[in-house]
Design a protein around this motif. Structure first.
Motif: not given
Length: 532
Positions: A77-97
């Motif tokens: 479950p902790r790994k899933i939370v880590i992936v969820a946080v990272l996936s949201f952050c990975s969305f930020l710079a590309p969407i800004s591009s």
């Protein structure tokens, strides 16, 4: 049968026990020896495989990773939370591009300039994402993943505010570039963090979710931007980006732990000031990334493949408003923005399959070889990279060029190439994490790969409009397809010869290191040898 030959049940049982005694004694002796060889651990239930010798290993056909203990530090479950946080952050710079693509004419009108000048700022944004990559990877190996993530998330938030408030064109350019520099950290350090917590046979599935953000972001950005620009000022696009950046900062602060397993800050804190500066420069020098990338052909070819995919992605997304609006007589930003949904849906569908397919391929080749070879993973993307994506791009380009097939054909082509890209990126990203993990340089390999990606993304984004105006979308798509086929050939060569290339270069590096050690000059005769 006579009484003399008869045997009572008691006698028979005693005889059987006597016969079994030597066997039981032998079993107890073996168990005693095995327990003596095991480390004293109250939780140990079975023999633990030695990493140094095959002696006393239990007979098993199950493949074990050498560093499997590091992947047990976090619960599922902790790994899933880590992936969820990272996936949201990975969305930020590309969407800004890409989020401002639908509003380029409006931004140009605000600053009294042309659409080409504003589009150049997007190309510069992507170029600085590539330039930043070699910095963030080495930084995270010295100071850890969490501090780097926190700093870059907060600065992304702050510079997004600056972009939204930019009073003139130079300020707009400066804050866009600074935002890009911070945003690359999410991609490089995020990929490395997933490699820290998931073992190689399972990490491509997690990376598929992480990479969905990096691909869905650029596709949905123009749609969201088109809706905003149709009804509000273009500055609202960057206020939305600011809110997302602030939310990402909070997620990282509260839910993202330190994941790097080799973090040892004593190497820095215990050194004198001059030695500390030399050590830090050696560890965070961005040239390390470039040298590593160009030393190993398999890393260079993986970079070429990733660059070809991102070139194709951004050269496809950037000119949609300029190419499809006149082709289909569209008049508003929101109408052209709807076309970005097709590749976005393709990326989303590919998320559920691409990573699992890469992990399945690795497991299949482990069963064949009895060991894991990082290059085997790349076999999962060959058909998609060399055949399916080039075919989709050719169909898209020439049907738009020749005004054939109406709206459904380019929409379907964009959707299918989106699905195919999610079969390629998890394979390439996980290969970058696997191939140098034993030497602790995964973050540098990932950084080099992202440097290639966003250099080609900047070239694609900056060249596509002039090229389409000069030679047409059909011929430009043909150039992109040829580039993709060439990249597919490079990846195929890596799957065949990559293990051999890597072994030879590693052996050469070891020999060079040993030779430099042996060639140290002896102390002058009559003088005491200096202590090291």
């Amino acid at each position: 049968m006579g009484a003399s030959n008869a045997m009572s049940p008691t006698t028979s049982k005693a005889s059987s026990i006597e016969d079994a005694m030597p066997v039981m004694e032998e079993i107890r002796t073996k168990e005693s020896k095995a327990q003596q060889k095991q480390p004293e651990n109250g939780n140990a239930l079975h023999l633990v495989q030695s990493h140094l010798s095959n002696h006393d290993m239990p007979v098993t056909t199950e493949f074990r990773e050498v560093d499997e203990e590091q992947y047990l530090r976090f619960s599922p479950p902790r790994k899933i939370v880590i992936v969820a946080v990272l996936s949201f952050c990975s969305f930020l710079a590309p969407i800004s591009s890409t989020s401002i693509l639908s509003g380029i004419p409006e931004v140009a009108a605000t600053y009294d300039t042309t659409g080409s000048i504003i589009n150049a700022s997007n190309a510069l944004y992507l170029a600085f994402m590539g330039i930043a990559a070699p910095f963030w990877g080495p930084f995270s190996q010295v100071w850890g993943r969490r501090p780097i993530f926190l700093v870059s998330a907060f600065l992304f938030f702050a510079f997004s505010i600056g972009t939204a408030l930019a009073p003139n064109l130079p300020a707009y350019y400066i804050f866009r570039v600074l935002t890009a520099f911070q945003g690359t950290s999410f991609l490089v350090v995020g990929s490395s963090a997933i490699g820290d917590v998931y073992e190689p046979r399972a990490r491509a599935t997690a990376l598929g979710w992480f990479l969905s953000g990096t691909l869905i972001g650029p596709a949905l950005g123009p749609f969201i931007g088109g809706v905003i620009v149709t009804f509000c000022s273009w500055r609202v696009v960057f206020w939305l980006q600011t809110a997302l950046g602030g939310f990402g900062t909070l997620l990282v602060f509260f839910f993202f732990p330190e994941t790097y397993p080799h973090l040892d800050k004593s190497e820095v804190t215990e050194k004198p000031a001059m030695e500390k500066a030399q050590y830090l420069w050696h560890r965070v020098n961005p040239l390390r990334v470039g040298i590593l990338l160009f030393t190993y052909p398999n890393l260079f070819f993986a970079g070429i493949a990733a660059g070809a995919l991102v070139w194709n992605q951004y050269s496809l997304l950037t000119p949609i408003r300029y190419v499809l609006n006149p082709r289909f007589n569209l008049t508003t930003p929101i109408q052209s923005a709807l076309f970005y949904i097709a590749p976005g849906c393709g990326y989303l569908v590919g998320t559920f399959m691409g990573g699992r397919w890469a992990d399945h391929t690795v497991k299949k080749w482990i069963q064949k070889r009895g060991r894991r070879v990082p290059e085997d993973r790349l076999k999962s993307c060959l058909v998609f990279l060399g055949i399916i994506i080039p075919g989709c791009i050719l169909v898209y380009g020439w049907t738009v060029e020749k005004a054939a097939g109406g709206i459904p054909v380019p929409v379907l082509a964009m959707f299918l190439q989106g699905v195919a890209q999610l079969f390629c990126f998890p394979s390439l990203n996980t290969f970058c994490l696997d191939v140098m993990q034993s030497s602790g340089r995964s973050a540098e390999v990932v950084a080099g790969n992202y440097m290639f990606r966003y250099v080609f993304a900047a070239l694609g984004s900056g060249l596509v409009l002039p090229a389409v105006e000069k030679i047409g979308v059909g011929w430009f798509s043909t150039i992109s397809a040829i580039f993709l086929v060439f990249a597919g050939c490079c990846v195929w060569a890596t799957t065949v010869y990559g293990d051999e290339w890597r072994t030879k270069i590693d052996a050469k590096n070891r020999d060079k290191a040993a030779q430099s050690t042996n060639e140290l000059p002896p102390p002058p005769q009559g003088e005491k040898k200096a202590e090291v």
